[in-house]
Design a protein around this motif. Structure first.
Motif, PDB file in Angstrom:
ATOM      1  N   TYR A 132      -2.821  -5.549   9.856  1.00 21.45           N
ATOM      2  CA  TYR A 132      -4.281  -5.481   9.705  1.00 21.45           C
ATOM      3  C   TYR A 132      -4.625  -5.166   8.246  1.00 21.45           C
ATOM      4  N   PRO A 133      -4.396  -6.091   7.348  1.00 20.62           N
ATOM      5  CA  PRO A 133      -4.594  -5.814   5.916  1.00 20.62           C
ATOM      6  C   PRO A 133      -6.024  -5.427   5.546  1.00 20.62           C
ATOM      7  N   GLN A 134      -6.983  -5.760   6.403  1.00 21.62           N
ATOM      8  CA  GLN A 134      -8.376  -5.425   6.114  1.00 21.62           C
ATOM      9  C   GLN A 134      -8.695  -3.961   6.420  1.00 21.62           C
ATOM     10  N   VAL A 135      -7.824  -3.306   7.180  1.00 23.25           N
ATOM     11  CA  VAL A 135      -8.053  -1.903   7.564  1.00 23.25           C
ATOM     12  C   VAL A 135      -7.585  -0.973   6.441  1.00 23.25           C
ATOM     13  N   LYS A 136      -8.427  -0.045   6.046  1.00 26.33           N
ATOM     14  CA  LYS A 136      -8.088   0.934   5.019  1.00 26.33           C
ATOM     15  C   LYS A 136      -7.342   2.105   5.652  1.00 26.33           C
ATOM     16  N   ASP A 157     -12.565   0.198  10.619  1.00 27.98           N
ATOM     17  CA  ASP A 157     -12.617   0.086   9.162  1.00 27.98           C
ATOM     18  C   ASP A 157     -11.546   0.929   8.482  1.00 27.98           C
ATOM     19  N   LYS A 195      -0.821  -2.068   7.344  1.00 31.60           N
ATOM     20  CA  LYS A 195      -1.024  -2.926   6.178  1.00 31.60           C
ATOM     21  C   LYS A 195      -0.445  -4.322   6.392  1.00 31.60           C
ATOM     22  N   HIS A 234     -13.952   3.190   1.758  1.00 26.95           N
ATOM     23  CA  HIS A 234     -14.704   2.130   2.441  1.00 26.95           C
ATOM     24  C   HIS A 234     -15.431   1.235   1.441  1.00 26.95           C
ATOM     25  N   ILE A 250     -12.205  -2.702  16.790  1.00 26.29           N
ATOM     26  CA  ILE A 250     -12.494  -3.111  15.416  1.00 26.29           C
ATOM     27  C   ILE A 250     -12.696  -1.833  14.608  1.00 26.29           C
ATOM     28  N   GLY A 302     -14.224   0.231  -1.234  1.00 25.33           N
ATOM     29  CA  GLY A 302     -13.248  -0.622  -1.905  1.00 25.33           C
ATOM     30  C   GLY A 302     -12.442   0.059  -2.986  1.00 25.33           C
ATOM     31  N   ASP A 343      -4.606   3.491   0.845  1.00 27.32           N
ATOM     32  CA  ASP A 343      -5.830   3.520   0.054  1.00 27.32           C
ATOM     33  C   ASP A 343      -6.237   4.912  -0.420  1.00 27.32           C
TER      34      ASP A 343
END
Length: 205
Positions: free
Chosen positions: A75-79, A51, A72, A121, A49, A123, A101
């Motif tokens: 795992y779209p949640q991963v920056k 970030d 992307k 992180h 998991i 956003g 990002d």
């Protein structure tokens, strides 16, 4: 407070060691894994998991751009933050379209990388250096070194000795040592450690 979990990827171990040292100095960051190419990154994401992934753009098997696209998509949640030595605006425009990002020059990866990770992180995006990027795609940073000399520097960055470099490049050890002496003279440096630092600072490795 939970730590920001990070994967770092570069095909030079000395760079990975430097990045980990910088990031580990912060209590709120945790480097959970290291990778030498994009394929390894994707394999690690299946098991961890994470970030944020910090990617060098030039890696074997799968480069940073291709890897970022996969991340992307899967795992779209991963920056994703890209490290590059190519200071050109068209390049930045391309990675913005992909949805990356953040981006910063590889020779500015100390406190700036920590700041970039913290902002991404939260956003936000991190493209602070874009105003300094060249509009001319033909403009590349030039070094007073030949291709062979740059190749030898990169082998040194991988931790190889003169003898090992000679074997991999199919030249004599004497030739490698002569190249090393000429490189130091050209750059007005006095030791291998100074040379490695120069190479890191200027995006050669």
């Amino acid at each position: 407070m939970s730590k920001v979990r990070i994967i770092i990827a570069d095909d030079h171990q000395i760079v990975l060691d430097g990045l980990k040292l910088v990031l580990s100095s912060r209590d709120d960051f945790e480097v959970v894994a290291q990778a030498g190419n994009g394929v390894e990154v994707l394999n690690l994401l299946e098991k961890n998991i994470v970030d944020i992934v910090v990617l060098d753009i030039n890696m074997p098997e799968m480069d940073g751009i291709k890897c970022a696209k996969k991340i992307k998509s899967l795992y779209p949640q991963v920056k994703v933050i890209i490290l590059t030595m190519y200071a050109q605006k068209s390049f930045v425009e391309e990675i913005v379209k992909i949805g990356i990002d953040g981006c910063l020059l590889k020779n500015n990866t100390g406190k700036e990388l920590s700041d970039a990770i913290a902002r991404v992180h939260s956003g936000k995006s991190y493209y602070d250096q874009i105003q300094n990027f060249s509009k001319d795609d033909s403009e590349e940073k030039e070094y007073p070194l030949s291709e062979r000399e740059i190749e030898i520097i990169r082998k040194l960055g991988d931790g190889l000795t003169s003898s090992q470099i000679a074997d991999t490049l199919f030249i004599s050890e004497h030739t490698v040592k002569t190249h090393r002496k000429n490189i130091l003279k050209k750059l007005d440096l006095h030791s291998s450690s100074e040379l490695i630092q120069y190479a890191l600072n200027n995006g050669i490795i």
